[in-house]
Structure formats: structure tokens, C-alpha cells
Design an enzyme around this catalytic site. Structure first.
Site, PDB file in Angstrom:
ATOM      1  N   ASP A  22      -4.048   2.504  -4.990  1.00 47.98           N
ATOM      2  CA  ASP A  22      -2.910   2.641  -4.081  1.00 47.98           C
ATOM      3  C   ASP A  22      -2.471   1.321  -3.450  1.00 47.98           C
ATOM      4  O   ASP A  22      -1.594   1.301  -2.585  1.00 47.98           O
ATOM      5  CB  ASP A  22      -3.206   3.661  -2.979  1.00 47.98           C
ATOM      6  CG  ASP A  22      -4.398   3.267  -2.116  1.00 47.98           C
ATOM      7  OD1 ASP A  22      -5.098   2.310  -2.482  1.00 47.98           O
ATOM      8  OD2 ASP A  22      -4.626   3.920  -1.087  1.00 47.98           O
ATOM      9  N   GLU A  23      -3.054   0.195  -3.879  1.00 51.80           N
ATOM     10  CA  GLU A  23      -2.691  -1.104  -3.321  1.00 51.80           C
ATOM     11  C   GLU A  23      -2.458  -2.122  -4.439  1.00 51.80           C
ATOM     12  O   GLU A  23      -3.182  -2.135  -5.429  1.00 51.80           O
ATOM     13  CB  GLU A  23      -3.785  -1.632  -2.386  1.00 51.80           C
ATOM     14  CG  GLU A  23      -3.975  -0.815  -1.124  1.00 51.80           C
ATOM     15  CD  GLU A  23      -5.034  -1.403  -0.213  1.00 51.80           C
ATOM     16  OE1 GLU A  23      -4.923  -1.238   1.008  1.00 51.80           O
ATOM     17  OE2 GLU A  23      -5.986  -2.023  -0.737  1.00 51.80           O
ATOM     18  N   ASP A  53       0.849  -1.188   0.000  1.00 54.44           N
ATOM     19  CA  ASP A  53       0.000   0.000   0.000  1.00 54.44           C
ATOM     20  C   ASP A  53       0.886   1.241   0.000  1.00 54.44           C
ATOM     21  O   ASP A  53       1.858   1.321   0.756  1.00 54.44           O
ATOM     22  CB  ASP A  53      -0.895   0.004   1.244  1.00 54.44           C
ATOM     23  CG  ASP A  53      -1.610   1.331   1.440  1.00 54.44           C
ATOM     24  OD1 ASP A  53      -2.589   1.576   0.733  1.00 54.44           O
ATOM     25  OD2 ASP A  53      -1.165   2.122   2.306  1.00 54.44           O
TER      26      ASP A  53
END
Length: 449
Positions: A118-119, A18
Site C-alpha cells: 500500500d506504499e 500511501d
């Protein structure tokens, strides 16, 4: 005591990664600030967010000022060191692609899964010895060494910090990241099957567990379950209720029970996570309460056209049209209706179907939310003729749609618009430059400084 024989479960080397406070960190890095030490918020001023909505906050802004990602602009503390910047969604997409190129340099494509903007997840089982070949190191030491290599590469190339959860499977890696790594100075944590009882079962809040929302929490509570430990140790009677689709959560309940025991048999290279039937759609929160049926119909037509353009771009026809109209006050009057149609990608036909659904079910309530989805897709170039249009008429309409699509692709959406998009209540022109409902911004420059 463990409820499963973990020696029979897949044991992989999974990294769940992340980017810490992604939007805010990108803005800090682009301005030469330290993402971990700078107080910065990304604040959208789109006309449907009222007086402004916080999309992202840097870790320091959250820590010092207690800012969350649902804070409104008028609730922001007045602090001299707080930096406020507008969103640049195109930039965030660009940085996401750059970061994922780094991840892909460590694994084959089938061992990489972008989970969100974002991951990402990577399975380094096959490549771990390639990048950390030291035979004197244990496999655990190699996993940590590789995780630090990835953290360093991302920071050196982007200036961003990444949090890494390591696990025997995708679930344990995700839980390690969310519940431990994000709070560690190293931004690293590892949870294995041996840690299920001591770590997974002791997650403080049941809603901190992957897949348990507030609504699910209430349904579990009615079953007498309010901790992960209790969920993992259900009695046979409780299991029979939870796994029942009518009285409990059905297949989702079964999955949560196994997850509470650390069980996740997903292997990225063998079977991609199952997704629902493919569909394309769009929804938006209106900037004000709409009370005029005429104005609402304009928005419905605009959205029907936008989604029609999307399915043409992906080479498919739709056989089902869905319309959602959300009331301004709670669920009073809101409706979600769909209808099966003859397979088409024609803008005029799809707009007509959407308007018919609206007129059939709308009863005059104030509206603040509109959504349109096309599903039951056929990926084909074949067209089925109907009794109401000649082949020449159908071909002419198809040709017109294609010309409009090409013009907009080359010159932008606003290069050609309907006259109704210029009247009060229309939304397509104002939303043309948005990405994900927010300002796309520029990939470069320092907007907001």
C-alpha cells in the site's frame, strides 16, 4: 541549531505515497461506498486466526468504533452500520498493480520504488517540469500541483484516496506522510531540511519515527534518550555508545542518529536500497497446538516441498536450510537452527534435511509456529554430483520434481498431493488457496455482501 550543513546534502523532490486503509478502502470502492465515510472491516476467518482477526479497518470504523487492525472478531462492537467482509488478497494485489501503473506514468522506472502493498516512493526531480511546466510557479507549488494530480488520477481510476508526503529525501517524505499528511484534510504534507528542528525533532512519540520499534525504544531509553530531539543531539560520549555494536545498536544506531537529523542520502536512480542476502522461505501459525511429533513432521515436509518448488521456479539451488519451530507458550523450547548442505533444489533431499534438523533439536514441547527458509542461493542450472546417488538417479529425481511443478502450475497445487497431506494435522491443502496467509478471494464479485 542544526547539526549538519544541509546545503551539502542531496535535495530531491520525493513523494512517499500511501493508499489510505488499503484493503478496507478497496472493499468499499468495489461496493460503491465512500471509503472515508463507511464503517467497514476486512476480517479473516482463516483457521489459524482463532475466531477471526481484523486485517484492515476503514478510517470511519477506526474513528467511531476504535477498531484497530489487531482486533479480534469477538471484540468487535455490535454496530448496525458496521460492514464485515472476508479478505480477497488477489484483488488487493491487482489493485496495487493498477495504482503503481499510475505512479510509473509520472517517472522513469529507476525513479519508482514499491515499498509495500500500500506504499510507494517516486522521485519526481527529473519529471516535475514535464508535468507542471508553468514557469511562473515555484518548485514547491509544482510539487503540490503534481501530488494533487496523482491523487486525482488514483481516485478517478480506482475510487481510492492516497496520502502523499513530500520531502527533500525519502526519509523526510515518509515522516511527512506518517506524521502530518495522514491527519490533514488534503492528505498532503511537505517536510524539508528547514523543518527538521521544528517538525522532525518534535514528533510526539519516539516510536512514531521510522525505524524505531518498542524494543529499540527501550535500548535508547537506557542511553537516556526518549525523544527524537535528544536522539538528534547526542553527546560524543552517547554517540560512541550508540554506534558500538556491542554496547549499543552499531550501524543501526548510527543510521538512527542521522535520520533524527533528517539525513538520508538514498537516491533511487543511483543506488537501490540495500537488501539482505536473497532467500526464500515460508512460515505459518498453526490452527491449534501440535503436540505430536509425527503431525509436526508432516507440516515440516509440506513446507519444505512448497519452498523447494519456489526456488526451482526462480532457477536457483540452496546451500543452506533453516528451520524455525515456535513453542505454543512464549519462547519456551522454541528453536531456530540451520545447516549448510550440498547445493540442491530436490524436494526429497530438502525435506530430509529439514526433518533431520527437527528430530535433532525438538524435545517434545507444544508447537504453534513452523518456518522454513532456504538461503545461500546459487542461480545456476548446474548440478554437483555426490557420492550417494548415481547421475541417473539424480536426473530422475530432478525430472520428477519438474513434472509435479508443471502439473501444479497448470491445474493448481491440490492437483497432486502426497497421501500424508490427507491425514490429520496436514496443512498444505487447506492453505493452497491462501495469499499471504489469508483468503485470496476473487478479483471480482462482492463476496461477503
Amino acid at each position: 541549531m542544526a547539526n549538519f550543513d544541509y546545503s551539502l546534502e542531496p535535495k530531491r523532490d520525493i513523494l512517499f505515497i500511501d493508499v489510505k486503509s488499503f484493503y478496507a478502502s478497496v472493499e468499499c470502492a468495489m461496493r460503491g461506498y465512500d471509503p472515508l465515510r463507511t464503517m467497514l472491516v476486512v476480517m479473516s476467518q482463516a483457521d489459524n486466526t482463532g475466531n477471526g482477526l481484523i486485517l484492515a479497518s476503514s478510517p470511519m470504523a477506526k474513528k467511531v468504533l476504535g477498531i484497530s487492525n489487531v482486533t479480534r472478531a469477538n471484540n468487535l462492537p455490535n454496530h448496525p452500520d458496521l460492514i464485515k467482509v472476508p479478505p480477497r488478497m488477489n484483488l488487493y494485489v491487482q489493485e496495487n498493480m493498477k495504482i503503481n501503473r499510475i505512479f510509473r506514468s509520472y517517472v522513469a522506472d529507476e525513479d519508482w520504488l514499491p515499498y509495500s502493498i500500500d506504499e510507494s516512493v517516486i522521485d519526481v526531480t527529473a519529471s516535475l517540469n514535464l508535468f507542471v511546466p508553468n514557469p511562473e510557479m515555484s518548485r514547491r507549488e509544482k510539487r503540490w500541483r503534481l501530488a494533487r494530480m496523482i491523487q486525482r488520477d488514483v481516485f478517478n481510476q480506482t475510487g481510492l484516496y492516497v496520502t502523499v508526503g513530500i520531502g527533500d529525501n525519502l526519509l523526510l517524505a515518509k515522516l511527512a506522510m506518517d506524521n502530518e499528511a495522514k491527519h490533514n484534510r488534503s492528505l498532503l504534507a511537505e517536510w524539508r531540511y528547514d523543518d527538521v528542528e521544528s517538525k522532525v525533532w518534535n514528533i510526539p512519540e519516539i516510536t512514531d519515527f521510522w525505524g524505531i520499534s518498542g524494543r529499540t525504544q527501550k535500548r535508547l531509553y537506557r542511553l537516556g534518550v526518549d525523544t527524537i530531539r535528544q536522539l538528534a543531539n547526542l553527546s560524543p560520549y552517547q554517540q560512541s555508545i550508540l554506534f558500538n555494536g556491542k554496547t549499543g545498536l552499531g550501524a543501526i544506531g548510527n543510521q538512527l542518529y542521522h535520520h533524527a537529523n533528517g539525513i538520508d542520502r538514498t537516491i533511487l536512480s543511483e543506488e537501490a536500497p540495500q537488501t539482505k542476502e536473497k532467500s526464500y522461505g515460508n512460515s505459518q501459525v498453526l490452527p491449534k497446538t501440535y503436540t505430536s511429533a509425527k503431525e509436526i513432521e508432516i507440516v515440516v515436509k509440506e513446507m519444505a516441498e512448497q519452498v523447494a518448488s519456489r526456488i526451482r521456479r526462480h532457477g536457483c539451488l540452496t546451500q543452506c536450510v533453516s528451520l524455525f519451530i515456535g513453542a505454543a507458550r512464549g519462547d519456551e523450547g522454541s528453536f531456530h537452527r540451520q545447516m549448510k548442505i550440498l547445493a540442491t533444489d530436490n524436494t526429497k533431499e530438502l525435506s530430509k534435511h529439514c526433518i533431520n534438523l527437527f528430530r535433532k533439536h525438538y524435545n517434545g514441547f507444544p508447537v504453534r509456529h513452523v518456518g522454513i527458509t532456504y538461503s545461500r542461493l546459487l542461480f545456476t542450472s548446474a548440478r554437483q554430483l555426490d557420492l550417494f546417488h548415481t547421475p541417473e538417479e539424480s536426473e530422475k529425481a530432478e525430472h520428477l520434481d519438474q513434472i509435479i511443478d508443471r502439473i501444479r502450475e497448470k491445474y493448481g497445487f491440490t492437483a497432486i498431493v502426497h497421501a500424508t497431506s490427507k491425514v490429520d494435522g496436514a496443512r498444505s491443502i487447506k492453505r493452497a488457496g491462501l495469499v499471504g496467509g489469508h483468503d485470496g478471494g476473487g478479483a471480482g464479485g462482492l463476496d461477503g455482501l
